[in-house]
Scaffold this active site. Structure first.
Site, mmCIF file in Angstrom:
data_model
loop_
_atom_site.group_PDB
_atom_site.id
_atom_site.type_symbol
_atom_site.label_atom_id
_atom_site.label_comp_id
_atom_site.label_asym_id
_atom_site.label_seq_id
_atom_site.Cartn_x
_atom_site.Cartn_y
_atom_site.Cartn_z
ATOM 1 N N ASN A 159 0.859 -1.180 0.000
ATOM 2 C CA ASN A 159 0.000 0.000 0.000
ATOM 3 C C ASN A 159 0.896 1.230 0.000
ATOM 4 O OD1 ASN A 159 -1.647 2.156 0.563
ATOM 5 N ND2 ASN A 159 -2.373 1.389 2.538
ATOM 6 N N ASN A 195 -9.458 -1.805 -0.834
ATOM 7 C CA ASN A 195 -10.065 -3.085 -1.222
ATOM 8 C C ASN A 195 -9.488 -3.713 -2.491
ATOM 9 O OD1 ASN A 195 -11.713 -3.535 0.964
ATOM 10 N ND2 ASN A 195 -13.383 -2.298 0.118
ATOM 11 N N GLY A 217 0.401 -1.325 6.709
ATOM 12 C CA GLY A 217 -0.032 -1.427 8.102
ATOM 13 C C GLY A 217 -0.960 -2.617 8.245
ATOM 14 N N ASP A 218 -1.632 -2.689 9.382
ATOM 15 C CA ASP A 218 -2.513 -3.819 9.641
ATOM 16 C C ASP A 218 -3.721 -3.838 8.705
ATOM 17 O OD1 ASP A 218 -1.058 -4.825 11.951
ATOM 18 O OD2 ASP A 218 -1.711 -2.996 12.947
ATOM 19 N N GLU A 223 -7.527 -6.713 4.816
ATOM 20 C CA GLU A 223 -8.107 -6.886 3.478
ATOM 21 C C GLU A 223 -7.784 -8.265 2.909
ATOM 22 O OE1 GLU A 223 -7.530 -4.157 0.355
ATOM 23 O OE2 GLU A 223 -7.887 -2.371 1.557
ATOM 24 N N SER A 249 1.222 2.986 9.694
ATOM 25 C CA SER A 249 1.343 3.700 10.963
ATOM 26 C C SER A 249 0.849 2.805 12.098
ATOM 27 C CB SER A 249 0.591 5.022 10.913
ATOM 28 O OG SER A 249 -0.633 4.882 10.236
ATOM 29 N N ARG A 322 -1.391 11.591 9.846
ATOM 30 C CA ARG A 322 -0.822 10.404 9.193
ATOM 31 C C ARG A 322 0.637 10.596 8.761
ATOM 32 N NH1 ARG A 322 -1.984 5.804 6.528
ATOM 33 N NH2 ARG A 322 -3.920 5.646 7.661
ATOM 34 N N GLU A 556 -9.969 -0.075 11.479
ATOM 35 C CA GLU A 556 -10.776 0.526 10.405
ATOM 36 C C GLU A 556 -12.168 0.812 10.944
ATOM 37 O OE1 GLU A 556 -9.368 1.146 7.368
ATOM 38 O OE2 GLU A 556 -7.535 0.367 8.282
HETATM 39 P P1 ADP Z 1 -1.804 2.436 8.027
HETATM 40 O O1 ADP Z 1 -1.322 1.583 9.170
HETATM 41 O O2 ADP Z 1 -0.813 3.498 7.708
HETATM 42 O O3 ADP Z 1 -3.175 2.930 8.254
HETATM 43 P P2 ADP Z 1 -2.891 0.379 6.348
HETATM 44 O O4 ADP Z 1 -2.231 -0.751 5.656
HETATM 45 O O5 ADP Z 1 -3.687 0.018 7.547
HETATM 46 O O6 ADP Z 1 -1.826 1.490 6.738
HETATM 47 O O7 ADP Z 1 -3.779 1.078 5.270
HETATM 48 C C1 ADP Z 1 -4.701 2.069 5.563
HETATM 49 C C2 ADP Z 1 -5.918 1.907 4.702
HETATM 50 O O8 ADP Z 1 -5.609 2.110 3.351
HETATM 51 C C3 ADP Z 1 -6.534 0.522 4.773
HETATM 52 O O9 ADP Z 1 -7.882 0.682 5.056
HETATM 53 C C4 ADP Z 1 -6.358 -0.054 3.396
HETATM 54 O O10 ADP Z 1 -7.460 -0.851 3.054
HETATM 55 C C5 ADP Z 1 -6.329 1.159 2.533
HETATM 56 N N1 ADP Z 1 -5.606 1.043 1.264
HETATM 57 C C6 ADP Z 1 -4.821 0.047 0.826
HETATM 58 N N2 ADP Z 1 -4.278 0.350 -0.368
HETATM 59 C C7 ADP Z 1 -4.735 1.567 -0.701
HETATM 60 C C8 ADP Z 1 -4.537 2.450 -1.819
HETATM 61 N N3 ADP Z 1 -3.731 2.107 -2.823
HETATM 62 N N4 ADP Z 1 -5.163 3.626 -1.798
HETATM 63 C C9 ADP Z 1 -5.932 3.976 -0.776
HETATM 64 N N5 ADP Z 1 -6.171 3.212 0.307
HETATM 65 C C10 ADP Z 1 -5.580 2.016 0.350
#
Ligand code: ADP
Ligand code: MG
Length: 586
Positions: A159, A195, A217-218, A223, A249, A322, A556
């Site tokens: 991501n 998603n 991240g988690d 997903e 994060s 963030r 989430e």
């Molecule tokens: P963080 O710990 O920084 O929040 P995450 O892996 O939890 O990182 O991702 C944050 C959110 O971004 C998740 O809900 C994920 O589903 C969503 N996500 C994943 N890929 C993308 C993308 N390419 N664009 C936008 N959102 C995304």
């Protein structure tokens, strides 16, 4: 070179012993002995002043390659051992110790012809790789490359927006070179939207992969797990080993994996390198999943937590910080402490009869009858824009050696004579991984929740119900809520428990702050705070009685209203690497 120095060690557990030259040569010679846990390197020429030898713990080794000289007439063979020891000193304030690559190449020159020397180099490489992968070998084993399994194939999903947006850069600079040394072949796909990862794993051919790794991240792992559970073959699909390389994060699961391996708590790049090193070791652990149902009847599979009150408020409100990475939660916590809210709610649970609570239920909690509440629903938050796939990247730094011909299935394939080691980076989506655009609600699959009754009905009589004003309610399953939040130190990935933790209203800001500060070390339960309760349960239901609030599942946001869940022990399979690091590094 930053290898651990240890006392001379010659034990009955020596698997291999040999004397080799080094590369680059400079005339030095070494005696090597390999045990179940370490490679011991003793310099023979020039003779050292002390009897100390270098001990490379195999827990810190990710791979071993055989190589040959570019000169075709050269009779010697080589093997390189790739290790990632901790740096000796802190590099900068707050940046932790971190790991540093330390590769050592030995020259096998005992025989007059290349084939014999090559066979020795291959034997050493095979032995080291077996030990790294946990394939049992002993001094009785006829060690050969044929003992090794086929090259591991991992699907890396990244991501680009996770955390501070460094995932791609960190992956290219640190992760890909390391996993290439571990003979892992991979396909890396950048997610283009929320998603995307979920949709991708719904369509992959399971047999093509040995694991799916979220580089984020988690949220991205959530997903992946839910995508696997939405498949018609979910029972088989959810057994696909999943892993995490923390670049987000919120890196709770990575923190828990790091802790289980016996490594010191780490953040940022240090945590990423620890987890990448563990990933190279391949061992897996069953992972409990919790099936969570919300008021609209939507069901999802959670691997981390359900949170309400202080924790979910901080998580969602700190989205705007963030860019700060993990520090966003610290700032969010301080902001929330300043305007501390309490929430009235009804919490019901099925206690796990055979597990121990860390605080008995306080008498001041009222036990109330159950009911269902009409509550407002909030839309799901956040949609970010798409981003294209990144360019291909080739070749690491050049060297004067070339990979030796490798007949075994576990060794890297022969490649062009220009690079060491041989990377084959690919960023293209696989054929058949098209997006399932415009689909509606995913079909509910997975095991039945035999402990739950529908949210509209009262909970079963064997459950306990408490009604109170809460500062927070947290159902957590692994040990960590964040990379540096050791919230449930007693939790294991496969203990079959939901650790229900709650803090009741009446706690002072100072006491709450103390709890969160102590959580870094996991010592918060030792404070015996009368407002904090922990109950190990198999299922729970939370009915908010305060009209507004934030509920999160694995960090989430989900619809606000009654929510319930039950644990499905060991449903998924988590790549955790090793358990024995502590003993191996002493
Ligand atoms: P963080 O710990 O920084 O929040 P995450 O892996 O939890 O990182 O991702 C944050 C959110 O971004 C998740 O809900 C994920 O589903 C969503 N996500 C994943 N890929 C993308 C993308 N390419 N664009 C936008 N959102 C995304
Ligand atoms: Mg657990």
């Amino acid at each position: 070179m930053n290898l651990v120095r240890g006392p001379y060690h010659e034990g009955a557990d020596t698997l291999l012993h040999g004397e080799f030259g080094a590369f680059p040569s400079k005339g030095s010679r070494y005696a090597l002995s390999l045990t179940q846990t370490a490679l011991h390197i003793q310099r023979l020429v020039p003779k050292p002043d002390t009897d100390q030898r270098t001990v490379v713990p195999l827990a810190e080794v990710v791979g071993c390659h055989t190589l040959r000289s570019r000169a075709p007439a050269d009779r010697v063979a080589y093997f390189s051992v790739y290790a990632y020891p901790l740096k000796k000193r802190k590099v900068a304030v707050g940046s932790g110790r971190g790991r540093q690559r330390a590769a050592r190449t030995f020259q096998v020159d005992g025989a007059d012809d290349y084939e014999k020397n090559r066979a020795v180099a291959e034997k050493w490489a095979a032995a080291i790789k077996c030990l790294v992968l946990g394939i049992p070998i002993s001094s009785e084993t006829d060690i050969a490359p044929s003992l090794l399994p086929r090259r591991r194939r991992l699907l890396l999903l990244i991501n680009p927006f996770g955390g501070r947006g460094l995932a791609l850069q960190w992956c290219q600079t640190h992760v890909l070179p390391m996993i290439t040394e571990a003979d892992i072949s991979f396909n890396l796909i950048q997610t283009e939207r929320r998603n995307h990862a979920r949709d991708l794993v719904k369509d992959i051919n399971l047999a093509d992969w040995d694991g799916i790794v979220a580089v984020s991240g988690d949220g991205l792992l959530y997903e992946v797990l839910n995508g696997l559970m939405e498949r018609s073959d979910w029972e088989e699909a959810v057994r696909m080993p999943v892993g995490i390389l923390p670049c987000g994060s919120g890196n709770a699961l990575a923190g828990a994996i790091n802790c289980k391996a016996g490594l010191e708590q780490a953040l940022g790049l240090e945590l990423l390198l620890n987890c990448a090193m563990l990933l190279c070791h391949a061992a897996v652990t069953p992972l409990d999943l919790v099936a969570v149902t919300t008021a609209s009847g939507a069901r999802c599979f959670s691997c981390l937590s359900v949170a309400w009150g202080f924790v979910s408020d901080v998580d969602i409100e700190s989205e705007k910080y963030r860019h700060m990475g993990a520090a966003r939660f610290t700032l969010g916590t301080l902001v929330r402490l300043a305007s501390l809210n309490t929430y009235r709610g009804r919490l019901s649970y099925l206690p796990a009869a055979d597990a121990t609570a860390h605080r008995p239920i306080s008498r001041s909690i009222t036990v109330a009858p159950n009911g269902c509440l009409p509550l407002q629903r909030l839309p799901l938050h956040r949609a970010l824009s798409d981003m294209g796939l990144c360019e291909e990247r080739h070749a690491l730094q050049g060297a004067e050696l070339a990979p030796a011909p490798c007949p075994s299935p576990g060794s890297p394939p022969p490649c062009s004579a220009s690079a060491l080691p041989p990377p084959s980076f690919s960023f293209q989506p696989l054929p058949g991984q098209l997006l399932a655009g415009g689909v509606g609600e995913a079909q509910v699959r997975g095991p039945p929740d035999e402990l739950l009754v529908p949210l509209g009905e009262p909970v079963p009589g064997s459950w306990v119900t408490v009604e109170n004003d809460f500062v927070l309610v947290l159902a957590i399953y692994p040990s960590h809520l964040g990379a540096d939040l050791h919230t449930a130190p007693f939790a294991r990935f496969d203990d079959g428990l939901i650790h229900l933790c709650f803090i009741r209203a009446g706690i002072s800001r100072a006491a709450l702050m103390r709890l969160f500060l102590a959580m870094e070390k996991g010592s918060h339960f030792e404070q015996e705070c009368p407002h904090l309760t922990h109950v190990p349960v198999r299922a729970f239901r939370l009915e908010p009685l305060t009209r507004k609030g934030i509920l999160t599942v694995d960090g989430e946001r989900v619809e606000y209203g009654p929510i319930q869940g039950q644990v499905h022990p060991g449903l998924a399979c988590l790549i955790t690497g090793i358990d024995r690091l502590k003993s191996a590094t002493g």
